[in-house]
Motif scaffolding. Structure first.
Motif, PDB file in Angstrom:
ATOM      1  N   LYS A  71       1.850   8.103  -5.638  1.00 11.53           N
ATOM      2  CA  LYS A  71       0.869   7.050  -5.374  1.00 11.53           C
ATOM      3  C   LYS A  71       0.569   7.042  -3.879  1.00 11.53           C
ATOM      4  O   LYS A  71       1.449   7.253  -3.055  1.00 11.53           O
ATOM      5  N   SER A  72      -0.680   6.804  -3.537  1.00 10.85           N
ATOM      6  CA  SER A  72      -1.083   6.653  -2.145  1.00 10.85           C
ATOM      7  C   SER A  72      -2.093   5.524  -2.072  1.00 10.85           C
ATOM      8  O   SER A  72      -2.972   5.412  -2.918  1.00 10.85           O
ATOM      9  N   ILE A  73      -1.967   4.697  -1.045  1.00 16.09           N
ATOM     10  CA  ILE A  73      -2.852   3.541  -0.864  1.00 16.09           C
ATOM     11  C   ILE A  73      -3.646   3.740   0.426  1.00 16.09           C
ATOM     12  O   ILE A  73      -3.085   4.105   1.456  1.00 16.09           O
ATOM     13  N   ASP A  75      -6.310   2.051   3.242  1.00 12.40           N
ATOM     14  CA  ASP A  75      -7.010   0.939   3.883  1.00 12.40           C
ATOM     15  C   ASP A  75      -7.920   1.571   4.931  1.00 12.40           C
ATOM     16  O   ASP A  75      -7.451   2.380   5.754  1.00 12.40           O
ATOM     17  N   LYS A  90      -6.681  -1.501   0.111  1.00 12.07           N
ATOM     18  CA  LYS A  90      -5.804  -1.196  -1.038  1.00 12.07           C
ATOM     19  C   LYS A  90      -6.471  -0.311  -2.094  1.00 12.07           C
ATOM     20  O   LYS A  90      -6.352  -0.554  -3.291  1.00 12.07           O
ATOM     21  N   ILE A  91      -7.181   0.743  -1.654  1.00 14.73           N
ATOM     22  CA  ILE A  91      -7.743   1.694  -2.606  1.00 14.73           C
ATOM     23  C   ILE A  91      -6.600   2.580  -3.086  1.00 14.73           C
ATOM     24  O   ILE A  91      -5.956   3.265  -2.293  1.00 14.73           O
ATOM     25  N   ASP A  92      -6.336   2.550  -4.376  1.00 16.34           N
ATOM     26  CA  ASP A  92      -5.258   3.353  -4.954  1.00 16.34           C
ATOM     27  C   ASP A  92      -5.799   4.750  -5.248  1.00 16.34           C
ATOM     28  O   ASP A  92      -6.672   4.923  -6.095  1.00 16.34           O
ATOM     29  N   GLY A  94      -4.045   7.095  -6.434  1.00 14.88           N
ATOM     30  CA  GLY A  94      -3.314   7.682  -7.552  1.00 14.88           C
ATOM     31  C   GLY A  94      -2.428   8.824  -7.085  1.00 14.88           C
ATOM     32  O   GLY A  94      -2.066   8.934  -5.916  1.00 14.88           O
ATOM     33  N   LYS A  95      -2.098   9.690  -8.004  1.00 12.65           N
ATOM     34  CA  LYS A  95      -1.198  10.808  -7.727  1.00 12.65           C
ATOM     35  C   LYS A  95      -1.940  11.918  -6.986  1.00 12.65           C
ATOM     36  O   LYS A  95      -3.058  12.282  -7.353  1.00 12.65           O
ATOM     37  N   ASN A 137      -1.153   4.915   3.212  1.00 10.97           N
ATOM     38  CA  ASN A 137       0.195   4.435   2.954  1.00 10.97           C
ATOM     39  C   ASN A 137       0.762   5.174   1.747  1.00 10.97           C
ATOM     40  O   ASN A 137       0.148   5.186   0.684  1.00 10.97           O
ATOM     41  N   SER A 151       7.991   2.739   2.593  1.00 16.00           N
ATOM     42  CA  SER A 151       6.789   3.573   2.604  1.00 16.00           C
ATOM     43  C   SER A 151       6.609   4.202   3.976  1.00 16.00           C
ATOM     44  O   SER A 151       7.243   3.800   4.949  1.00 16.00           O
TER      45      SER A 151
END
Length: 192
Positions: A71-73, A75, A90-92, A94-95, A137, A151
């Motif tokens: 997961k990576s976030i 901003d 907080k855009i996810d 994903g993998k 992140n 993190s």
């Protein structure tokens, strides 16, 4: 009994030193060239309307590690000539697979009134500087967390220049047709 307690203290001290050393090795591994990177690939005009202009911003996140990032976030702020036009929180992502890159498209809608204010600050400029500024992140899975670190943050800044576009609208060759609304000229319905 005293020897057992001093042996316990010695083992605790050794494990503490080992964990610090592991943290230092991990930080060395995570630093420099061995960290995820964020890059701005392109900025394209997607749509122009009478009120605004839509930009499609294509970005890419690179994972240099031999393991997937579960997961990576993201901003991120989008700035044009230093003025903040959009903020993404907080855009996810994903993998992100091991040793690979993942593209991310972000749509930015700019109103002409905001662009006019910007052009007044930088009159006559043909190219505008678009800057993406933010933090990627990467959460650490609980089983791998060391010394309470949950993190890793990777700050980034990317710049690209885009043409200064502010359309002008001309209305030419038009006619005004008067509509006659008298009842005599309307088609009549027939009933059988």
């Amino acid at each position: 009994m005293k020897k057992v307690q001093s042996l316990k203290k010695y083992l605790i001290f050794l494990s503490f030193i080992f964990s610090l050393n592991s943290c230092a090795l991990l930080q060395q591994f995570m630093g420099g060239e061995n960290q995820p990177t964020f890059s701005l690939k392109s900025v394209d005009i997607q749509k122009i309307t009478l009120e605004n202009i839509n930009l499609k911003v294509l970005t890419s996140v690179r994972n240099p590690y031999p393991v997937s990032l579960p997961k990576s976030i993201l901003d991120m702020n989008v700035l044009i000539e230093g003025t903040n036009f959009a903020k993404f929180s907080k855009i996810d992502l994903g993998k992100i697979e091991a040793s690979s890159s993942k593209d991310l498209t972000v749509d930015v809608i700019m109103k002409y009134t905001d662009l006019m204010d910007l052009y007044k600050k930088v009159p006559g400029k043909e190219l505008l500087n678009v800057k993406l500024d933010g933090i990627l992140n990467v959460p650490i899975p609980e089983s791998y967390q060391v010394a309470g670190k949950k993190s890793f943050d990777f700050p980034f800044t990317q710049d690209k220049q885009i043409p200064a576009v502010l359309p002008t609208i001309d209305i030419r060759n038009f006619k005004i047709i008067l509509i006659n609304l008298h009842y005599n000229h309307l088609p009549r319905a027939r009933f059988f």
